[in-house]
Design a protein around this motif. Structure first.
Motif, short mmCIF file in Angstrom:
data_model
loop_
_atom_site.label_atom_id
_atom_site.label_comp_id
_atom_site.label_asym_id
_atom_site.label_seq_id
_atom_site.Cartn_x
_atom_site.Cartn_y
_atom_site.Cartn_z
N SER A 84 -25.83 17.73 -11.90
CA SER A 84 -26.49 18.13 -13.85
C SER A 84 -27.81 17.44 -13.75
O SER A 84 -28.78 18.16 -15.12
CB SER A 84 -25.29 18.09 -15.28
OG SER A 84 -24.45 18.96 -15.09
N ALA A 85 -28.18 16.90 -13.72
CA ALA A 85 -29.67 15.61 -13.79
C ALA A 85 -30.78 16.17 -13.15
O ALA A 85 -31.44 16.34 -12.93
CB ALA A 85 -29.29 14.23 -13.93
N GLU A 86 -30.40 17.04 -12.06
CA GLU A 86 -30.92 17.72 -11.07
C GLU A 86 -31.50 19.29 -11.72
O GLU A 86 -30.87 19.98 -11.71
CB GLU A 86 -31.00 17.84 -9.84
CG GLU A 86 -30.31 16.70 -9.04
CD GLU A 86 -31.60 15.99 -8.10
OE1 GLU A 86 -32.57 16.20 -8.18
OE2 GLU A 86 -31.31 14.85 -8.74
N GLU A 87 -33.38 19.22 -11.33
CA GLU A 87 -34.24 20.09 -12.04
C GLU A 87 -33.50 21.61 -10.81
O GLU A 87 -33.52 21.32 -10.15
CB GLU A 87 -34.97 20.65 -11.48
CG GLU A 87 -36.22 21.74 -12.18
CD GLU A 87 -37.69 21.29 -12.64
OE1 GLU A 87 -38.25 22.06 -12.18
OE2 GLU A 87 -37.65 20.48 -12.42
N GLY A 88 -33.35 23.19 -12.07
CA GLY A 88 -32.53 24.13 -11.13
C GLY A 88 -31.45 24.22 -9.98
O GLY A 88 -31.06 24.85 -9.91
N LEU A 89 -30.26 22.57 -11.01
CA LEU A 89 -28.59 22.72 -10.30
C LEU A 89 -28.43 22.69 -11.78
O LEU A 89 -28.03 22.29 -13.08
CB LEU A 89 -28.85 21.87 -9.71
CG LEU A 89 -29.58 21.36 -8.42
CD1 LEU A 89 -28.64 20.33 -7.05
CD2 LEU A 89 -29.25 22.95 -7.67
N GLU A 90 -27.16 24.50 -12.01
CA GLU A 90 -26.41 23.74 -12.90
C GLU A 90 -25.13 23.46 -12.87
O GLU A 90 -24.21 25.22 -11.57
CB GLU A 90 -27.08 25.26 -13.60
CG GLU A 90 -26.11 25.04 -15.14
CD GLU A 90 -26.52 26.73 -15.75
OE1 GLU A 90 -25.89 26.86 -17.43
OE2 GLU A 90 -27.17 27.58 -15.24
N VAL A 91 -24.53 23.05 -12.59
CA VAL A 91 -22.81 23.57 -12.85
C VAL A 91 -21.89 24.29 -13.76
O VAL A 91 -21.58 24.22 -15.17
CB VAL A 91 -22.05 22.19 -12.51
CG1 VAL A 91 -20.34 22.44 -12.80
CG2 VAL A 91 -22.53 20.73 -11.84
N VAL A 92 -21.21 24.83 -13.93
CA VAL A 92 -21.26 26.90 -14.66
C VAL A 92 -19.56 26.17 -14.59
O VAL A 92 -18.63 27.41 -15.56
CB VAL A 92 -21.17 27.98 -13.28
CG1 VAL A 92 -22.94 28.06 -14.19
CG2 VAL A 92 -20.80 28.00 -13.02
N GLY A 93 -19.06 25.73 -13.51
CA GLY A 93 -17.40 25.50 -13.59
C GLY A 93 -16.88 24.57 -13.10
O GLY A 93 -16.92 23.99 -12.15
#
Length: 217
Positions: A22-31
């Protein structure tokens, strides 16, 4: 944005992975999911790009969950196995099931991020030495495998490309070795995937070992 689901039965592992990604640009944890069954349900609901999948989980293990996702979803995610031990039959079975590669839980944060970005863009996380070792331990027993029908359908150049891919060379490295352009190699790789019935380079390499086309050692 690359959307990610985390599947691991240890909450602390999921938390650590979420914090790093989650700290990285362009990455998202969605589940997140704590079992293979939950992983299948969550992935079908949120349709992520990448799943970080533990192989040893209750109810449904990561191998079966990977199979279900890759065979039942119209647009399945890329599955990256996250494991404690690389020399594990579970890892080999997950690769055979279609996982794009595997990563050790002790990997550094930058390795994790790089691996997610790599598989998200359609590449495979292939460690040739590890795959060779896994094939030697857990591949087809009982001596040489009977030749698979696809072997005879490979052209000479496609066979050369598959051997080099099995050694872990990238398309650019294969192109340099064979003295051809990267676009030509990409075409040959696509033909190899079609003829072996593989989803990606990792599965093609596994198929090559299973058929005895390349051999451990």
């Amino acid at each position: 944005m690359t959307r990610i689901v985390l599947a691991d039965d240890e909450r602390m592992v999921r938390t650590a992975l979420r914090v790093i990604l989650s700290a990285e640009e362009g990455l998202e944890v969605v589940g997140e999911a704590a079992t293979g069954a939950e992983a299948v349900s969550v992935v079908r609901e949120v349709e992520p790009d990448v799943v970080l999948m533990d192989v040893r989980m209750p109810e449904v293990d990561g191998i079966r969950a990977t199979e279900l996702l890759l065979t039942t979803m119209p647009r399945p995610p890329r599955v990256l196995v996250v494991t404690t031990f690389e020399n594990d039959a579970y890892v080999y079975d997950a690769l055979r099931a279609g996982a794009a590669g595997f990563l050790l839980k002790r990997a550094a944060a930058e390795e994790l991020v790089a691996a997610v970005r790599l598989v998200a863009r359609g590449d495979s996380l292939l460690y040739p030495a590890a795959v060779r070792g896994l094939a030697e331990r857990y591949g087809r027993p009982g001596g040489p495998a009977p030749a698979a029908p696809w072997v005879a359908r490979l052209t000479e150049r496609e066979a050369d490309v598959l051997r080099l891919v099995a050694r872990g060379l990238t398309n650019a490295e294969v192109a340099e070795r064979l003295g051809v352009g990267p676009a030509t190699v990409k075409t040959h790789v696509a033909a190899v995937l079609a003829k072996t019935g593989a989803r990606d380079r990792t599965q093609a390499v596994i198929a090559a070992y299973e058929a005895g086309f390349v051999t451990p050692g």
